[in-house]
Design a protein around this motif. Structure first.
Motif, short mmCIF file in Angstrom:
data_model
loop_
_atom_site.label_atom_id
_atom_site.label_comp_id
_atom_site.label_asym_id
_atom_site.label_seq_id
_atom_site.Cartn_x
_atom_site.Cartn_y
_atom_site.Cartn_z
N VAL A 1 36.02 39.47 79.01
CA VAL A 1 36.33 40.56 78.47
C VAL A 1 34.79 41.72 79.14
O VAL A 1 34.83 42.40 80.45
CB VAL A 1 37.35 41.60 77.69
N GLY A 2 34.17 41.06 78.67
CA GLY A 2 32.16 41.51 79.19
C GLY A 2 31.64 41.47 80.54
O GLY A 2 30.74 41.53 80.51
N ARG B 1 48.44 38.79 71.95
CA ARG B 1 49.04 38.89 73.86
C ARG B 1 48.15 37.59 74.59
O ARG B 1 47.32 37.26 74.14
CB ARG B 1 48.19 40.29 73.89
N THR B 2 49.11 37.18 75.89
CA THR B 2 48.51 36.60 76.79
C THR B 2 46.74 37.04 76.31
O THR B 2 46.35 38.59 77.29
CB THR B 2 49.12 36.59 78.04
N SER B 3 46.17 36.13 77.69
CA SER B 3 44.36 36.59 77.90
C SER B 3 44.98 37.23 79.29
O SER B 3 44.51 38.02 79.77
CB SER B 3 43.91 35.91 78.37
N ALA C 1 36.05 33.85 71.10
CA ALA C 1 35.13 33.31 71.37
C ALA C 1 35.53 33.56 73.17
O ALA C 1 34.37 34.62 74.02
CB ALA C 1 33.96 32.73 71.65
N THR C 2 36.37 33.01 73.72
CA THR C 2 36.70 32.50 75.69
C THR C 2 36.76 34.51 76.02
O THR C 2 36.04 35.02 77.01
CB THR C 2 37.27 32.20 75.65
N LEU C 3 37.75 35.13 75.49
CA LEU C 3 38.27 36.73 75.72
C LEU C 3 37.33 37.67 75.82
O LEU C 3 36.69 38.24 76.40
CB LEU C 3 39.27 36.56 74.94
N TYR D 1 42.51 35.34 66.98
CA TYR D 1 42.54 35.66 68.30
C TYR D 1 43.09 34.60 69.17
O TYR D 1 42.74 32.68 69.06
CB TYR D 1 42.55 35.95 69.10
N ARG D 2 44.16 33.75 69.73
CA ARG D 2 44.80 32.29 69.98
C ARG D 2 46.04 32.27 71.59
O ARG D 2 46.95 32.98 71.61
CB ARG D 2 44.91 31.85 69.23
#
Ligand code: 5AD
Ligand code: SF4
Length: 443
Positions: free
Chosen positions: A221-222, A174-176, A215-217, A204-205
Protein backbone atom coordinates in the motif's frame (compact mmCIF):
# COMPACT_ATOMS: atom_id res chain seq x y z
CA UNK A 1 -41.33 7.95 4.83
CA UNK A 2 -41.76 10.52 2.16
CA UNK A 3 -38.79 12.88 2.60
CA UNK A 4 -36.18 10.23 3.02
CA UNK A 5 -33.89 12.36 5.15
CA UNK A 6 -31.53 10.86 7.71
CA UNK A 7 -29.33 11.98 10.56
CA UNK A 8 -26.48 9.86 11.90
CA UNK A 9 -24.44 10.14 15.08
CA UNK A 10 -21.38 7.97 15.60
CA UNK A 11 -19.82 6.85 18.87
CA UNK A 12 -16.63 4.86 19.47
CA UNK A 13 -13.56 3.97 17.49
CA UNK A 14 -12.23 4.59 13.99
CA UNK A 15 -13.79 1.33 12.80
CA UNK A 16 -17.15 2.79 13.74
CA UNK A 17 -16.34 6.16 12.16
CA UNK A 18 -15.46 4.37 8.93
CA UNK A 19 -18.49 2.08 9.13
CA UNK A 20 -20.57 5.25 9.31
CA UNK A 21 -18.93 6.54 6.14
CA UNK A 22 -20.02 3.33 4.43
CA UNK A 23 -23.51 3.44 5.94
CA UNK A 24 -23.93 7.07 4.84
CA UNK A 25 -22.86 6.12 1.30
CA UNK A 26 -25.34 3.24 1.28
CA UNK A 27 -28.18 5.47 2.52
CA UNK A 28 -27.42 8.19 -0.03
CA UNK A 29 -27.34 5.56 -2.76
CA UNK A 30 -30.77 4.37 -1.54
CA UNK A 31 -32.19 7.87 -2.08
CA UNK A 32 -31.73 9.44 1.36
CA UNK A 33 -30.39 12.92 2.05
CA UNK A 34 -28.24 13.55 5.12
CA UNK A 35 -29.37 16.37 7.43
CA UNK A 36 -27.56 18.02 10.32
CA UNK A 37 -30.01 17.46 13.18
CA UNK A 38 -32.02 14.56 14.54
CA UNK A 39 -35.03 16.91 14.85
CA UNK A 40 -35.24 17.48 11.11
CA UNK A 41 -34.62 13.87 10.04
CA UNK A 42 -37.09 11.16 9.13
CA UNK A 43 -34.61 8.43 9.95
CA UNK A 44 -32.32 8.83 12.97
CA UNK A 45 -29.35 6.45 13.09
CA UNK A 46 -27.09 5.91 16.07
CA UNK A 47 -23.90 3.99 15.35
CA UNK A 48 -23.02 2.81 18.83
CA UNK A 49 -20.07 1.66 20.95
CA UNK A 50 -20.16 -0.69 23.93
CA UNK A 51 -16.49 -0.91 24.83
CA UNK A 52 -17.15 0.62 28.26
CA UNK A 53 -20.37 1.17 30.14
CA UNK A 54 -20.17 4.96 29.74
CA UNK A 55 -20.04 4.66 25.96
CA UNK A 56 -23.00 2.30 25.97
CA UNK A 57 -25.15 4.61 28.12
CA UNK A 58 -24.80 7.47 25.63
CA UNK A 59 -27.13 5.91 23.09
CA UNK A 60 -29.83 5.27 25.67
CA UNK A 61 -29.64 8.92 26.76
CA UNK A 62 -30.08 10.00 23.16
CA UNK A 63 -33.01 7.66 22.64
CA UNK A 64 -34.66 8.92 25.85
CA UNK A 65 -34.57 12.48 24.53
CA UNK A 66 -36.72 11.40 21.61
CA UNK A 67 -39.23 9.20 23.40
CA UNK A 68 -42.03 11.62 22.59
CA UNK A 69 -41.12 11.78 18.92
CA UNK A 70 -42.15 8.14 18.61
CA UNK A 71 -45.21 7.62 16.45
CA UNK A 72 -44.78 11.01 14.78
CA UNK A 73 -43.25 9.57 11.67
CA UNK A 74 -39.71 9.49 12.96
CA UNK A 75 -37.89 6.19 12.58
CA UNK A 76 -34.99 5.22 14.87
CA UNK A 77 -32.17 2.83 14.05
CA UNK A 78 -29.56 1.57 16.49
CA UNK A 79 -26.59 0.00 14.75
CA UNK A 80 -23.06 -1.02 15.75
CA UNK A 81 -21.75 -2.59 18.90
CA UNK A 82 -24.58 -1.86 21.37
CA UNK A 83 -27.04 -3.12 18.76
CA UNK A 84 -25.17 -6.40 18.42
CA UNK A 85 -24.68 -6.77 22.16
CA UNK A 86 -28.21 -5.94 23.30
CA UNK A 87 -30.07 -7.26 20.25
CA UNK A 88 -33.84 -7.33 20.63
CA UNK A 89 -33.59 -6.07 24.22
CA UNK A 90 -33.20 -2.63 22.64
CA UNK A 91 -36.82 -2.79 21.51
CA UNK A 92 -37.83 -3.31 25.16
CA UNK A 93 -35.62 -0.53 26.52
CA UNK A 94 -36.56 1.88 23.74
CA UNK A 95 -39.81 0.81 22.03
CA UNK A 96 -39.56 3.63 19.50
CA UNK A 97 -36.58 1.92 17.83
CA UNK A 98 -37.41 0.13 14.57
CA UNK A 99 -34.04 -1.17 13.36
CA UNK A 100 -31.33 -2.95 15.35
CA UNK A 101 -28.31 -4.12 13.37
CA UNK A 102 -24.73 -5.10 14.16
CA UNK A 103 -21.80 -4.39 11.87
CA UNK A 104 -21.64 -7.97 10.57
CA UNK A 105 -25.07 -7.37 8.94
CA UNK A 106 -24.38 -4.09 7.14
CA UNK A 107 -24.18 -5.82 3.77
CA UNK A 108 -27.95 -6.38 4.24
CA UNK A 109 -28.62 -2.70 4.95
CA UNK A 110 -30.36 -1.98 1.62
CA UNK A 111 -32.83 -4.84 2.25
CA UNK A 112 -33.41 -3.69 5.82
CA UNK A 113 -34.14 -0.15 4.58
CA UNK A 114 -36.74 -1.52 2.18
CA UNK A 115 -38.46 -3.27 5.10
CA UNK A 116 -38.40 -0.07 7.15
CA UNK A 117 -39.87 1.92 4.30
CA UNK A 118 -42.63 -0.66 3.96
CA UNK A 119 -43.54 0.22 7.56
CA UNK A 120 -41.96 -2.72 9.42
CA UNK A 121 -41.71 -1.87 13.12
CA UNK A 122 -39.04 -4.37 14.17
CA UNK A 123 -36.23 -5.01 11.72
CA UNK A 124 -33.11 -6.82 12.93
CA UNK A 125 -29.72 -7.75 11.53
CA UNK A 126 -27.98 -9.64 14.31
CA UNK A 127 -26.32 -12.68 12.77
CA UNK A 128 -22.58 -12.93 13.38
CA UNK A 129 -22.32 -15.93 11.15
CA UNK A 130 -20.79 -14.27 8.13
CA UNK A 131 -17.79 -14.71 5.89
CA UNK A 132 -18.35 -11.33 4.32
CA UNK A 133 -16.84 -7.94 4.93
CA UNK A 134 -18.82 -4.75 4.31
CA UNK A 135 -17.36 -3.52 1.04
CA UNK A 136 -19.30 -0.83 -0.74
CA UNK A 137 -18.44 1.40 -3.67
CA UNK A 138 -20.57 4.17 -2.11
CA UNK A 139 -18.40 5.15 0.89
CA UNK A 140 -18.91 8.87 1.75
CA UNK A 141 -15.50 9.96 3.03
CA UNK A 142 -15.39 12.78 5.56
CA UNK A 143 -11.93 14.07 4.76
CA UNK A 144 -10.64 14.86 1.26
CA UNK A 145 -7.00 14.00 2.05
CA UNK A 146 -7.04 11.17 4.58
CA UNK A 147 -8.97 7.95 4.04
CA UNK A 148 -9.68 4.85 6.07
CA UNK A 149 -9.46 1.41 4.48
CA UNK A 150 -10.79 -1.64 6.31
CA UNK A 151 -8.50 -4.63 5.79
CA UNK A 152 -9.91 -7.03 8.39
CA UNK A 153 -13.14 -7.13 10.40
CA UNK A 154 -13.92 -8.92 13.67
CA UNK A 155 -11.62 -10.40 16.28
CA UNK A 156 -10.65 -14.00 17.16
CA UNK A 157 -8.93 -13.18 20.45
CA UNK A 158 -10.70 -13.53 23.78
CA UNK A 159 -9.33 -10.85 26.08
CA UNK A 160 -11.16 -11.30 29.37
CA UNK A 161 -12.43 -7.70 29.52
CA UNK A 162 -13.44 -7.14 25.90
CA UNK A 163 -16.82 -7.13 24.15
CA UNK A 164 -15.46 -6.82 20.63
CA UNK A 165 -15.41 -10.54 19.72
CA UNK A 166 -19.11 -10.57 20.66
CA UNK A 167 -20.02 -7.34 18.90
CA UNK A 168 -18.00 -7.63 15.71
CA UNK A 169 -17.84 -11.38 15.28
CA UNK A 170 -15.03 -13.60 13.97
CA UNK A 171 -12.12 -12.34 11.87
CA UNK A 172 -12.67 -11.84 8.14
CA UNK A 173 -9.83 -10.48 5.98
CA UNK A 174 -10.43 -8.77 2.66
CA UNK A 175 -8.49 -9.98 -0.36
CA UNK A 176 -5.27 -8.10 -1.02
CA UNK A 177 -6.56 -7.37 -4.49
CA UNK A 178 -9.63 -5.52 -3.23
CA UNK A 179 -7.59 -3.58 -0.64
CA UNK A 180 -5.02 -2.60 -3.29
CA UNK A 181 -7.76 -1.58 -5.71
CA UNK A 182 -9.40 0.65 -3.11
CA UNK A 183 -6.07 2.22 -2.11
CA UNK A 184 -5.10 2.83 -5.75
CA UNK A 185 -8.46 4.45 -6.49
CA UNK A 186 -8.06 6.66 -3.43
CA UNK A 187 -4.59 7.73 -4.55
CA UNK A 188 -5.93 8.52 -8.00
CA UNK A 189 -8.69 10.60 -6.41
CA UNK A 190 -6.06 12.70 -4.61
CA UNK A 191 -5.87 11.05 -1.19
CA UNK A 192 -2.30 10.97 0.09
CA UNK A 193 -2.79 9.64 3.60
CA UNK A 194 -4.45 6.29 4.30
CA UNK A 195 -5.11 4.39 7.48
CA UNK A 196 -5.50 0.62 7.40
CA UNK A 197 -8.15 -0.48 9.88
CA UNK A 198 -9.04 -3.63 11.75
CA UNK A 199 -9.56 -4.83 15.32
CA UNK A 200 -6.30 -6.68 14.93
CA UNK A 201 -4.59 -5.70 11.69
CA UNK A 202 -1.59 -7.88 12.53
CA UNK A 203 -3.59 -11.05 12.02
CA UNK A 204 -4.51 -9.97 8.48
CA UNK A 205 -4.26 -12.94 6.14
CA UNK A 206 -5.08 -12.54 2.47
CA UNK A 207 -7.78 -15.14 1.67
CA UNK A 208 -6.77 -15.22 -2.01
CA UNK A 209 -3.99 -17.47 -3.36
CA UNK A 210 -1.51 -14.55 -3.16
CA UNK A 211 -1.68 -15.11 0.63
CA UNK A 212 -0.11 -11.79 1.70
CA UNK A 213 0.49 -11.25 5.38
CA UNK A 214 0.05 -7.86 7.05
CA UNK A 215 3.64 -6.66 6.62
CA UNK A 216 3.46 -7.36 2.87
CA UNK A 217 0.12 -5.59 2.47
CA UNK A 218 1.38 -2.59 4.46
CA UNK A 219 4.49 -2.30 2.31
CA UNK A 220 2.57 -2.65 -0.97
CA UNK A 221 0.00 0.00 0.00
CA UNK A 222 2.90 2.32 0.86
CA UNK A 223 4.35 1.83 -2.63
CA UNK A 224 1.24 2.96 -4.50
CA UNK A 225 2.15 6.14 -6.43
CA UNK A 226 0.62 9.18 -4.72
CA UNK A 227 0.34 7.61 -1.28
CA UNK A 228 2.59 9.57 1.09
CA UNK A 229 1.50 8.32 4.48
CA UNK A 230 0.19 4.96 5.69
CA UNK A 231 -0.88 4.29 9.27
CA UNK A 232 -2.52 1.23 10.77
CA UNK A 233 -4.65 0.52 13.79
CA UNK A 234 -5.02 -1.43 15.94
CA UNK A 235 -2.35 -3.99 16.74
CA UNK A 236 -2.17 -6.97 19.09
CA UNK A 237 1.32 -7.64 20.54
CA UNK A 238 0.95 -11.40 20.13
CA UNK A 239 0.61 -11.09 16.34
CA UNK A 240 3.01 -8.16 15.95
CA UNK A 241 6.00 -9.49 14.02
CA UNK A 242 9.44 -8.01 13.30
CA UNK A 243 8.65 -7.85 9.57
CA UNK A 244 6.32 -4.93 10.29
CA UNK A 245 9.22 -2.89 11.70
CA UNK A 246 11.44 -3.95 8.78
CA UNK A 247 8.75 -2.73 6.38
CA UNK A 248 8.62 0.66 8.18
CA UNK A 249 12.40 0.91 8.07
CA UNK A 250 12.45 0.26 4.32
CA UNK A 251 9.50 2.32 3.18
CA UNK A 252 9.35 6.06 3.94
CA UNK A 253 5.62 6.23 3.16
CA UNK A 254 4.90 4.09 6.20
CA UNK A 255 4.47 6.42 9.19
CA UNK A 256 6.96 6.05 12.00
CA UNK A 257 4.26 5.43 14.56
CA UNK A 258 3.03 2.19 16.10
CA UNK A 259 0.10 1.91 18.49
CA UNK A 260 0.73 -1.25 20.49
CA UNK A 261 -1.80 -1.66 23.33
CA UNK A 262 -0.16 -3.26 26.38
CA UNK A 263 -3.05 -2.93 28.89
CA UNK A 264 -0.86 -3.77 31.93
CA UNK A 265 2.80 -3.95 32.91
CA UNK A 266 2.23 -6.98 35.14
CA UNK A 267 2.59 -10.43 33.55
CA UNK A 268 0.25 -11.79 36.24
CA UNK A 269 -2.51 -9.38 35.19
CA UNK A 270 -1.77 -9.96 31.48
CA UNK A 271 -2.30 -13.66 32.05
CA UNK A 272 -5.61 -13.05 33.86
CA UNK A 273 -6.61 -10.77 30.99
CA UNK A 274 -5.85 -13.62 28.54
CA UNK A 275 -3.64 -11.31 26.50
CA UNK A 276 -1.38 -14.20 25.36
CA UNK A 277 1.92 -12.41 26.03
CA UNK A 278 4.11 -11.63 29.02
CA UNK A 279 5.71 -8.32 29.84
CA UNK A 280 9.04 -9.63 28.54
CA UNK A 281 7.50 -10.71 25.24
CA UNK A 282 5.92 -7.28 24.89
CA UNK A 283 9.22 -5.59 25.68
CA UNK A 284 10.92 -7.58 22.93
CA UNK A 285 8.60 -5.86 20.44
CA UNK A 286 9.39 -2.49 21.99
CA UNK A 287 13.11 -3.24 21.54
CA UNK A 288 12.57 -3.93 17.83
CA UNK A 289 11.08 -0.46 17.52
CA UNK A 290 13.74 1.25 19.62
CA UNK A 291 16.45 -0.43 17.54
CA UNK A 292 14.87 0.49 14.21
CA UNK A 293 16.66 2.89 11.88
CA UNK A 294 13.67 5.22 11.93
CA UNK A 295 12.59 7.06 15.04
CA UNK A 296 9.33 5.23 15.68
CA UNK A 297 6.80 6.82 18.03
CA UNK A 298 5.13 4.26 20.29
CA UNK A 299 1.69 4.70 21.84
CA UNK A 300 -0.46 2.36 23.90
CA UNK A 301 -3.66 1.65 25.83
CA UNK A 302 -3.67 1.00 29.59
CA UNK A 303 -6.47 -0.46 31.72
CA UNK A 304 -6.30 0.22 35.47
CA UNK A 305 -8.28 -1.66 38.10
CA UNK A 306 -8.74 -4.97 36.28
CA UNK A 307 -10.13 -7.49 38.83
CA UNK A 308 -7.33 -8.70 41.09
CA UNK A 309 -4.91 -5.89 40.14
CA UNK A 310 -2.84 -5.37 43.31
CA UNK A 311 -0.79 -2.33 44.23
CA UNK A 312 2.27 -4.32 43.15
CA UNK A 313 0.73 -5.05 39.73
CA UNK A 314 -0.13 -1.39 39.36
CA UNK A 315 3.43 -0.38 40.23
CA UNK A 316 4.60 -2.74 37.47
CA UNK A 317 2.48 -0.76 34.99
CA UNK A 318 3.99 2.53 36.20
CA UNK A 319 7.44 1.01 35.88
CA UNK A 320 6.64 -0.10 32.31
CA UNK A 321 5.60 3.47 31.39
CA UNK A 322 8.98 4.68 32.62
CA UNK A 323 10.80 1.90 30.77
CA UNK A 324 9.07 2.37 27.40
CA UNK A 325 8.57 6.15 27.57
CA UNK A 326 5.49 6.15 25.37
CA UNK A 327 4.87 9.14 23.13
CA UNK A 328 1.21 9.08 24.12
CA UNK A 329 -1.32 6.74 25.70
CA UNK A 330 -5.00 6.17 26.32
CA UNK A 331 -5.85 5.15 29.87
CA UNK A 332 -9.08 3.50 30.95
CA UNK A 333 -10.67 2.36 34.18
CA UNK A 334 -11.73 -1.26 33.87
CA UNK A 335 -15.45 -1.43 33.07
CA UNK A 336 -17.27 -4.77 33.50
CA UNK A 337 -18.87 -5.85 30.21
CA UNK A 338 -21.58 -8.39 29.44
CA UNK A 339 -20.54 -11.84 28.11
CA UNK A 340 -16.89 -11.36 29.05
CA UNK A 341 -14.79 -13.73 31.19
CA UNK A 342 -13.71 -10.99 33.61
CA UNK A 343 -17.31 -10.36 34.65
CA UNK A 344 -17.21 -13.37 36.99
CA UNK A 345 -13.77 -12.60 38.45
CA UNK A 346 -13.35 -11.93 42.15
CA UNK A 347 -11.37 -9.15 43.82
CA UNK A 348 -12.98 -6.21 42.17
CA UNK A 349 -11.05 -2.96 42.53
CA UNK A 350 -13.17 -0.14 43.97
CA UNK A 351 -14.19 2.80 41.81
CA UNK A 352 -12.30 5.11 44.12
CA UNK A 353 -9.11 3.10 43.76
CA UNK A 354 -9.48 2.97 39.96
CA UNK A 355 -9.78 6.76 39.95
CA UNK A 356 -6.66 7.07 42.09
CA UNK A 357 -4.72 4.77 39.78
CA UNK A 358 -5.78 6.40 36.54
CA UNK A 359 -4.82 9.82 37.91
CA UNK A 360 -1.36 8.54 38.80
CA UNK A 361 -0.95 7.00 35.33
CA UNK A 362 -2.00 10.22 33.63
CA UNK A 363 0.25 12.37 35.79
CA UNK A 364 3.26 10.17 35.14
CA UNK A 365 2.57 10.05 31.41
CA UNK A 366 2.16 13.82 31.24
CA UNK A 367 5.67 14.27 32.65
CA UNK A 368 7.03 11.74 30.13
CA UNK A 369 5.35 13.55 27.24
CA UNK A 370 6.65 16.96 28.32
CA UNK A 371 10.12 15.43 28.37
CA UNK A 372 9.80 13.64 25.03
CA UNK A 373 8.14 16.49 23.19
CA UNK A 374 10.71 19.03 24.36
CA UNK A 375 13.45 16.84 22.87
CA UNK A 376 12.02 17.82 19.47
CA UNK A 377 12.57 21.57 19.89
CA UNK A 378 14.86 22.78 17.10
CA UNK A 379 14.21 19.82 14.78
CA UNK A 380 12.44 20.09 11.43
CA UNK A 381 9.42 17.85 10.98
CA UNK A 382 7.29 17.36 7.90
CA UNK A 383 3.60 17.86 8.69
CA UNK A 384 0.47 17.12 6.76
CA UNK A 385 -1.71 20.20 7.15
CA UNK A 386 -5.14 19.32 8.55
CA UNK A 387 -6.68 22.78 8.75
CA UNK A 388 -6.37 26.22 10.28
CA UNK A 389 -7.06 27.64 13.71
CA UNK A 390 -8.09 31.19 12.81
CA UNK A 391 -8.28 32.33 16.44
CA UNK A 392 -4.62 31.49 16.97
CA UNK A 393 -3.55 32.37 13.41
CA UNK A 394 -1.99 28.91 13.17
CA UNK A 395 -2.09 26.03 10.73
CA UNK A 396 -2.81 22.64 12.29
CA UNK A 397 -0.32 19.99 11.23
CA UNK A 398 0.33 16.33 11.99
CA UNK A 399 3.75 14.72 11.94
CA UNK A 400 4.49 11.22 10.71
CA UNK A 401 4.87 10.28 14.39
CA UNK A 402 1.24 11.39 14.86
CA UNK A 403 2.05 14.48 16.91
CA UNK A 404 0.02 17.64 16.48
CA UNK A 405 2.37 20.43 15.37
CA UNK A 406 0.67 23.81 14.98
CA UNK A 407 2.59 26.41 13.07
CA UNK A 408 2.68 29.84 11.51
CA UNK A 409 3.91 30.61 8.02
CA UNK A 410 4.59 34.16 7.03
CA UNK A 411 4.69 33.54 3.28
CA UNK A 412 1.41 31.66 2.92
CA UNK A 413 -0.55 34.86 1.94
CA UNK A 414 -4.03 33.53 2.34
CA UNK A 415 -3.18 30.45 0.26
CA UNK A 416 -4.73 27.35 1.83
CA UNK A 417 -2.20 24.82 3.00
CA UNK A 418 -4.77 22.22 4.00
CA UNK A 419 -3.84 18.82 2.62
CA UNK A 420 -0.29 19.92 1.81
CA UNK A 421 2.98 18.59 3.23
CA UNK A 422 5.11 21.29 4.80
CA UNK A 423 8.42 21.32 6.69
CA UNK A 424 8.13 22.98 10.09
CA UNK A 425 10.77 23.89 12.67
CA UNK A 426 9.63 23.02 16.21
CA UNK A 427 9.97 26.03 18.54
CA UNK A 428 7.88 25.07 21.57
CA UNK A 429 6.58 21.88 23.17
CA UNK A 430 3.70 21.10 25.52
CA UNK A 431 2.52 17.75 26.89
CA UNK A 432 0.05 17.18 24.05
CA UNK A 433 1.28 19.20 21.08
CA UNK A 434 4.11 21.15 19.50
CA UNK A 435 4.31 24.65 18.08
CA UNK A 436 6.57 25.71 15.23
CA UNK A 437 7.35 27.87 12.24
CA UNK A 438 6.99 26.84 8.62
CA UNK A 439 10.27 26.76 6.72
CA UNK A 440 11.03 26.85 2.99
CA UNK A 441 8.37 26.19 0.41
CA UNK A 442 5.43 23.80 0.23
CA UNK A 443 6.50 20.29 -0.75
N1 5AD B 1 -12.85 -1.66 30.34
C1 5AD B 1 -11.93 -0.67 30.18
N2 5AD B 1 -11.22 -0.50 29.06
C2 5AD B 1 -11.44 -1.36 28.04
N3 5AD B 1 -10.89 -1.45 26.82
C3 5AD B 1 -11.45 -2.48 26.18
N4 5AD B 1 -12.37 -3.08 26.96
C4 5AD B 1 -12.37 -2.40 28.13
C5 5AD B 1 -13.10 -2.54 29.35
N5 5AD B 1 -14.00 -3.51 29.52
C6 5AD B 1 -9.82 -0.56 26.35
C7 5AD B 1 -8.56 -1.34 25.99
C8 5AD B 1 -8.56 -1.30 24.50
C9 5AD B 1 -9.20 0.03 24.22
C10 5AD B 1 -9.74 0.20 22.83
O1 5AD B 1 -10.24 0.09 25.17
O2 5AD B 1 -7.47 -0.63 26.52
O3 5AD B 1 -7.26 -1.40 23.94
FE1 SF4 C 1 -16.61 0.58 20.53
FE2 SF4 C 1 -15.05 -1.57 20.29
FE3 SF4 C 1 -17.25 -1.42 18.88
FE4 SF4 C 1 -15.20 0.18 18.29
S1 SF4 C 1 -15.27 -2.09 18.14
S2 SF4 C 1 -17.31 0.78 18.44
S3 SF4 C 1 -14.40 0.60 20.37
S4 SF4 C 1 -17.09 -1.54 21.10
Amino acid sequence: MTDKTFYIETFGCQMNAHDSEKVIGTLVHSGYTQVESAESAELVVYNTCSIRDKAEQKVFHRLDQFKRAAGKGKVFAVIGCVAQQEGERIFEKAPHVSLVAGSASYTKLPEMLVQLEAGARRVTGLSLDTEETFDTPFTRRDNPHRAYITIIEGCDKSCAYCVVPFTRGPERSRTSESVMREATELAQAGYTDVQLLGQNVNSYRDPSPAGWDFATLLDRVGRIPGIRRVRFTTSHPRDFVKEIIDAIDDNPALCNHVHLPVQSGSSRVLSRMQRLYTRDEYMRRIEWMKNARRNIAITTDIIVGFPGETEQDFQATLDLLEQVEYDSLFSFKYSPRPNTAALAMEDKVSEEEKTRRIMIVNEKQRAIQIRRNSELIGTIEEVMVEGRNEALGQWIGRTSQNRTLNFTRLDSDGESLTGKYVPVRVTRAGPNSLVGEGVMSVV
